[in-house]
Design a protein around this motif. Sequence first.
Motif, PDB file in Angstrom:
ATOM      1  N   UNK A   8       0.920  -1.090   0.085  1.00  0.00           N
ATOM      2  CA  UNK A   8       0.056  -0.080  -0.166  1.00  0.00           C
ATOM      3  C   UNK A   8       0.952   1.222   0.029  1.00  0.00           C
ATOM      4  N   UNK A   9       2.046   1.283   0.594  1.00  0.00           N
ATOM      5  CA  UNK A   9       2.757   2.488   0.699  1.00  0.00           C
ATOM      6  C   UNK A   9       3.570   2.618  -0.545  1.00  0.00           C
ATOM      7  N   UNK A  10       3.570   1.637  -1.467  1.00  0.00           N
ATOM      8  CA  UNK A  10       4.093   1.924  -2.697  1.00  0.00           C
ATOM      9  C   UNK A  10       2.919   2.049  -3.733  1.00  0.00           C
ATOM     10  N   UNK A  11       1.772   2.556  -3.024  1.00  0.00           N
ATOM     11  CA  UNK A  11       0.720   2.938  -3.979  1.00  0.00           C
ATOM     12  C   UNK A  11      -0.018   1.921  -4.539  1.00  0.00           C
ATOM     13  N   UNK A  12       0.057   0.642  -4.478  1.00  0.00           N
ATOM     14  CA  UNK A  12      -0.333  -0.447  -4.943  1.00  0.00           C
ATOM     15  C   UNK A  12      -1.769  -0.492  -4.742  1.00  0.00           C
ATOM     16  N   UNK A  13      -2.532  -1.180  -5.518  1.00  0.00           N
ATOM     17  CA  UNK A  13      -4.099  -1.707  -5.014  1.00  0.00           C
ATOM     18  C   UNK A  13      -3.907  -2.969  -4.340  1.00  0.00           C
ATOM     19  N   UNK A  14      -4.228  -3.060  -3.101  1.00  0.00           N
ATOM     20  CA  UNK A  14      -4.234  -4.428  -2.488  1.00  0.00           C
ATOM     21  C   UNK A  14      -5.523  -4.978  -2.004  1.00  0.00           C
ATOM     22  N   UNK A  15      -6.287  -4.055  -1.421  1.00  0.00           N
ATOM     23  CA  UNK A  15      -7.572  -4.501  -0.876  1.00  0.00           C
ATOM     24  C   UNK A  15      -8.452  -5.394  -1.673  1.00  0.00           C
ATOM     25  N   UNK A  16      -8.601  -5.077  -3.231  1.00  0.00           N
ATOM     26  CA  UNK A  16      -9.542  -5.938  -3.802  1.00  0.00           C
ATOM     27  C   UNK A  16      -8.939  -6.934  -4.581  1.00  0.00           C
ATOM     28  N   UNK A  17      -7.614  -7.124  -4.211  1.00  0.00           N
ATOM     29  CA  UNK A  17      -6.853  -8.143  -4.834  1.00  0.00           C
ATOM     30  C   UNK A  17      -6.482  -9.356  -4.187  1.00  0.00           C
ATOM     31  N   UNK A  18      -5.944 -10.355  -4.899  1.00  0.00           N
ATOM     32  CA  UNK A  18      -5.344 -11.506  -4.530  1.00  0.00           C
ATOM     33  C   UNK A  18      -3.863 -11.234  -4.115  1.00  0.00           C
TER      34      UNK A  18
END
Lengths: 398, 398
Positions: free
Chosen positions: B82-92
């Motif tokens: 998340x700190x790198x700006x990546x989408x995480x919460x809707x991903x595997x």
Amino acid sequence: MVQFSQSAQAMRSSEIRRLMQLAADPSIISFAGGMPANSLFPIETLDEIWGGLSREEKQVAMQYGPTTGFPALIDSLKTYLRSKGLPVDDQGLIITTGAQQAINLLSKVMLDPGDVVVTENPSFIGALAAFLSYLARIESAPLDNDGIVISQLEKVLDAHASKIKILYLNPCFQNPAGIIYSVERKKALLDLLAGRNLCLLEDDPYSELYFNETDRRLTVPLKAMGKEPVPFCYAGSFAKIFGPGLRLGWLLGPKDIIDKCELAKQSMDACSSTFTQVIANDYLRRKGKLPGYLQSVRTAYARRAGAMLDALETHMPDKVTWTRPKGGFYIWVTMPEAIDATKVFNEAIKKRAAFVIGSAFDPGGTKNNCFRLAFSHTAEGSIAEGVKIIADAISCFL
Amino acid sequence: MVQFSQSAQAMRSSEIRRLMQLAADPSIISFAGGMPANSLFPIETLDEIWGGLSREEKQVAMQYGPTTGFPALIDSLKTYLRSKGLPVDDQGLIITTGAQQAINLLSKVMLDPGDVVVTENPSFIGALAAFLSYLARIESAPLDNDGIVISQLEKVLDAHASKIKILYLNPCFQNPAGIIYSVERKKALLDLLAGRNLCLLEDDPYSELYFNETDRRLTVPLKAMGKEPVPFCYAGSFAKIFGPGLRLGWLLGPKDIIDKCELAKQSMDACSSTFTQVIANDYLRRKGKLPGYLQSVRTAYARRAGAMLDALETHMPDKVTWTRPKGGFYIWVTMPEAIDATKVFNEAIKKRAAFVIGSAFDPGGTKNNCFRLAFSHTAEGSIAEGVKIIADAISCFL
């Protein structure tokens, strides 16, 4: 719309996974996972090993290593394998990310879609998954208390001769059946294999875990019997002699096969953890640590197996039978044909006990009047209670 | 006679392996292996981590874990991503045995024989090996200093549209070219992908290793740019932010894809090392340890890159060109067309310097007037000497 590969489409999923997730609830008396007991891991030895490593050794542990394995571990592992009577010096040896990867690597280099793998029935779920993922067809022969039934195996080998690439066996404290092959059965098997065109994959993670010294002679691997009528590959693991969390196993076999496995492993994970290999190497080299540890876990698992056998005797209904292991982690329970293990599971889990249903170990994925109990991971004092819950659940369907 | 699978027959071998073995001799100034420097690993932090673990945590570290990864590490890794700006919460998200396994898993679940993978040219040798092992056809588009050449990529995507399953890119400090995609190139790429039917695999092991804070904005992953015209899978690794010996990487992507990867991983190695996952999790959670470590290695690698660029400037013959990395481990050197890197290697190794020949990174396995220099693993003081040896070796063929 993502279009998955045929391999991905062939992978079995859902039902077993769902049941295993239910069984993972810590409030449940679970005989499901084929795991060592956490309380038995040699943590003091681990601390000693870490404390004894130099800064340079720790730096090496953090670095990539050769695909075939950390050289010092390859050496110490060869010494260990020699002590088990295995041929080592004219063979190839590769460290793998658990024995599961050893099975997968051999599958990768041997199997084209439609090729046949012959297994025991029941057989190890992880091996079945690997073979299926390469789109192999699985044929099987049943087990009795002395090993795979030779006459049935012969029929299968004859019927599929031209398509068979691998014969996969787990002769020692078989997962899931818990049986060990007799010496006579092993000899008959070697005779049967003469002149065949296939590769034997002998999976041997449990052979150190015999309960009585007198049964040690039964644990001699097929590959240590001095004759290889077909190429023999021998997979083993640190999981049961140290800890599965290290993810270290090995494959010992003819050099041309291991060379191909090395190429496959380069593209699979490049190398296994150098970090855990450095630790495993140190463990093997500490005089007396491994023998002492094995002695202590043999005693502990023998007590758990005894507690489970007593409880089965006390609580199980008449028409239920089970195997009587001389070592390893497992007891295989067979119910009357009409009873479905998934229904029994669903009943037992309500009272907070769990196991793995039989169909997980059936190469065809269907036969389900049996189940596997692992006694390895459950405190001795909870075993009788868990068995009683399962026995009561079976009684609902009798 | 063992008959290997078509996959095993397709695996490339020998020449690169032989050269890498030569380069492994410790008396050689080697720019071959794409490895961090042993001296830079955070050993004190490792000791602190081990010393701070409870007996119970060490027991957990020795046990099997979930196939998707040690739950606490999944959580701490999500915070990092998340700190790198990546989408995480809707991903595997799945923990893998190095990023190499992330590439292999996606290949396993996506590729049937004859399917096309599109790569950069040159491209990462480990990825090429994985794709080839699934009998994929590899098509490629060239790189310039700002990234993959869009017009060329468009031609390739159009020409093979129906067969393309994966577009594999390494946009940040590319291995082997050392370049980083410009913001404009990344935007053009996103535009080009709209409406295509393929999966993007973004391999991002090096993005933390920028030399100047001002270039940080260039390291934003494609997957963090807020639009995914096709399914984006993002592979990363602890190898360059902690240590490759842990063998830990990850794959972040759409849930249906990661679910399939989980099934594939079950049959590949069951789970990655819990032991090293426990350590990596503790590392991520120790406030300031990772940022502090990254700051120190950025400085160290920037100095090494500078030393190598200076030496190239000083020693290389006129007709030789090279990339000027803003981060990562690599410089890519291009010689006149007629010069063969293997011949240069054979000359340089006599004087005890080594690199990796260009054909290793050519999807076709042939183009060989280039080579890769890794500055990451060589002491700053030896870099100029090694570059001079290689420059002299090239001069023999001019």
